[in-house]
Design a protein around this motif. Structure first.
Motif, PDB file in Angstrom:
ATOM      1  N   PHE A 195      26.743  30.914 -64.073  1.00  8.43           N
ATOM      2  CA  PHE A 195      27.440  31.539 -62.951  1.00  8.43           C
ATOM      3  C   PHE A 195      26.597  32.626 -62.278  1.00  8.43           C
ATOM      4  O   PHE A 195      26.497  32.682 -61.058  1.00  8.43           O
ATOM      5  CB  PHE A 195      28.782  32.128 -63.418  1.00  8.43           C
ATOM      6  CG  PHE A 195      29.500  32.883 -62.338  1.00  8.43           C
ATOM      7  CD1 PHE A 195      30.103  32.215 -61.285  1.00  8.43           C
ATOM      8  CD2 PHE A 195      29.552  34.278 -62.349  1.00  8.43           C
ATOM      9  CE1 PHE A 195      30.749  32.907 -60.270  1.00  8.43           C
ATOM     10  CE2 PHE A 195      30.187  34.976 -61.332  1.00  8.43           C
ATOM     11  CZ  PHE A 195      30.788  34.289 -60.292  1.00  8.43           C
ATOM     12  N   GLN A 196      25.984  33.512 -63.086  1.00 12.42           N
ATOM     13  CA  GLN A 196      25.245  34.655 -62.531  1.00 12.42           C
ATOM     14  C   GLN A 196      23.948  34.252 -61.830  1.00 12.42           C
ATOM     15  O   GLN A 196      23.669  34.688 -60.727  1.00 12.42           O
ATOM     16  CB  GLN A 196      24.911  35.671 -63.638  1.00 12.42           C
ATOM     17  CG  GLN A 196      26.100  36.456 -64.147  1.00 12.42           C
ATOM     18  CD  GLN A 196      26.706  37.404 -63.119  1.00 12.42           C
ATOM     19  OE1 GLN A 196      26.140  37.642 -62.057  1.00 12.42           O
ATOM     20  NE2 GLN A 196      27.876  37.933 -63.415  1.00 12.42           N
ATOM     21  N   SER A 197      23.144  33.433 -62.499  1.00 14.52           N
ATOM     22  CA  SER A 197      21.814  33.135 -61.957  1.00 14.52           C
ATOM     23  C   SER A 197      21.817  31.948 -60.986  1.00 14.52           C
ATOM     24  O   SER A 197      20.840  31.719 -60.292  1.00 14.52           O
ATOM     25  CB  SER A 197      20.846  32.829 -63.096  1.00 14.52           C
ATOM     26  OG  SER A 197      21.187  31.587 -63.698  1.00 14.52           O
ATOM     27  N   ALA A 198      22.912  31.188 -60.954  1.00 13.80           N
ATOM     28  CA  ALA A 198      23.032  29.969 -60.135  1.00 13.80           C
ATOM     29  C   ALA A 198      22.088  28.868 -60.597  1.00 13.80           C
ATOM     30  O   ALA A 198      21.852  27.892 -59.886  1.00 13.80           O
ATOM     31  CB  ALA A 198      22.840  30.264 -58.645  1.00 13.80           C
ATOM     32  N   ALA A 199      21.545  29.014 -61.814  1.00  8.19           N
ATOM     33  CA  ALA A 199      20.645  27.990 -62.358  1.00  8.19           C
ATOM     34  C   ALA A 199      21.458  26.833 -62.917  1.00  8.19           C
ATOM     35  O   ALA A 199      22.544  27.021 -63.460  1.00  8.19           O
ATOM     36  CB  ALA A 199      19.776  28.597 -63.456  1.00  8.19           C
ATOM     37  N   LYS A 200      20.876  25.655 -62.792  1.00  7.94           N
ATOM     38  CA  LYS A 200      21.497  24.465 -63.365  1.00  7.94           C
ATOM     39  C   LYS A 200      21.142  24.430 -64.853  1.00  7.94           C
ATOM     40  O   LYS A 200      19.962  24.465 -65.220  1.00  7.94           O
ATOM     41  CB  LYS A 200      20.938  23.242 -62.641  1.00  7.94           C
ATOM     42  CG  LYS A 200      21.769  22.001 -62.794  1.00  7.94           C
ATOM     43  CD  LYS A 200      21.123  20.828 -62.075  1.00  7.94           C
ATOM     44  CE  LYS A 200      21.303  20.937 -60.563  1.00  7.94           C
ATOM     45  NZ  LYS A 200      20.646  19.819 -59.850  1.00  7.94           N
TER      46      LYS A 200
END
Length: 327
Positions: A195-200
């Motif tokens: 959620f925070q980093s938007a990384a998959k």
């Protein structure tokens, strides 16, 4: 509600499969896409519904079966609507590409925004009540902050459409189910995000060639279920690497291209799903066997949701615009 009051102080009893119809509520003139009980226990007599008839309605679905309010802020079908955690606001999104946060009592818009895509999925963050995630007919999923009316983060996936969004406990991670672009695409139909980093985090969770129209989290155990267009529900771990449980499949109902929702009972013992043939199926979560089926609707039943406080009270909705309450 006087009916709910006696249950507020006590622990939730064991869920039983409902047997009889209490209310049939048919004020919608188009298919009902989504229903949700109000999350505030004291106000949980209220049921929210979103419909293709461009409206969102709130019902007294426990005491009277009456429609309390109709909200007509959308110019096209309303695909998704959710209660805020305080129960005073409703977030809705539709095929008019607009988002509205509506004050339940006054019907006024607290927040409105136009997006670049038709909206098909909305979820509030479980720990941050002013934050929600929005997805739809777009390769992007967006996190919004109500206080600023701005997009916080963008999550980019090589997909055509987001079908559903599921926050994992505490909200640090969430899952999206997607309409994968091509048969040989590396992007599978369930994607996990930070959620925070938007990384998959992962796109290798579900390897079958089916899309998953809805996802649901178990209330007590670290597992989630995905409804699939293969006419079965698959069980997964809700912790990395989100492995599928190959020993359990919940099958017997029909999906057939409808966005059929599924949900666990509040005590986690039952898994309930609608079916494209109008029935409701109740599965034993542990054994994955069908306990009972209910011939609930003539048209496709797209959602069945247990009441959060009253054991065995169930709301269902269908493609003909009807909502039914069972006990």
């Amino acid at each position: 509600s006087e009916l709910i009051k006696p249950y507020l102080g006590s622990k939730y009893k064991v869920t039983e499969v409902p047997k009889s119809l209490i209310f049939c509520m048919s004020k919608h003139s188009g298919p009902v896409n989504e229903i949700q009980w109000c999350p505030v226990r004291e106000q949980s007599h209220m049921l929210l519904s979103a419909s293709m008839d461009k409206t969102v309605k709130v019902w007294d679905a426990v005491d009277t079966g009456c429609c309390l309010k109709t909200y007509s802020c959308h110019s096209c079908a309303v695909r998704a609507a959710r209660w805020s955690s305080c129960g005073r606001r409703i977030l809705s999104g539709g095929f008019d590409s607009t988002l509205h946060l509506t004050d339940v009592e006054t019907g006024k818009q607290i927040f409105s925004s136009k997006t670049e895509f038709r909206i098909s999925a909305l979820k509030f963050h479980p720990a941050e009540p002013n934050v929600f995630i929005c997805g739809g007919f777009s390769p992007e999923v967006k996190a919004w902050d109500i206080r600023t009316s701005k997009v916080l983060r963008v999550y980019k996936a090589a997909v055509q459409q987001t079908l559903d969004i599921l926050f994992l406990p505490e909200g640090r991670e969430f899952l999206t189910s997607t309409d994968a672009v091509s048969r040989d695409s590396a992007d599978r139909t369930i994607v996990a995000w930070d959620f925070q980093s938007a990384a998959k985090i992962s796109n290798q969770i579900f390897h079958e060639r089916y899309t998953c129209p809805s996802l649901t989290l178990h209330p007590k155990e670290s597992v989630f279920v995905a409804q699939t267009n293969g006419n079965y529900m698959a069980l997964f771990s809700a912790q990395r690497p989100y492995r599928i449980n190959k020993k359990k499949r919940y099958e017997g109902h029909k999906v057939e291209g409808f966005a059929v929702g599924c949900e666990f009972s509040p005590d986690g013992t039952l898994l309930v799903t609608g079916s494209s043939d109008g029935k409701v199926f109740f599965y034993n979560y542990h054994t994955s066997r069908i306990i009972r089926t209910l011939s609930a609707h003539k048209e496709a039943c797209v959602s069945a949701v247990f009441h959060p406080v009253l054991p065995s009270l169930l709301a269902t909705c269908d493609w003909a615009g009807e909502i039914k309450i069972w006990q």
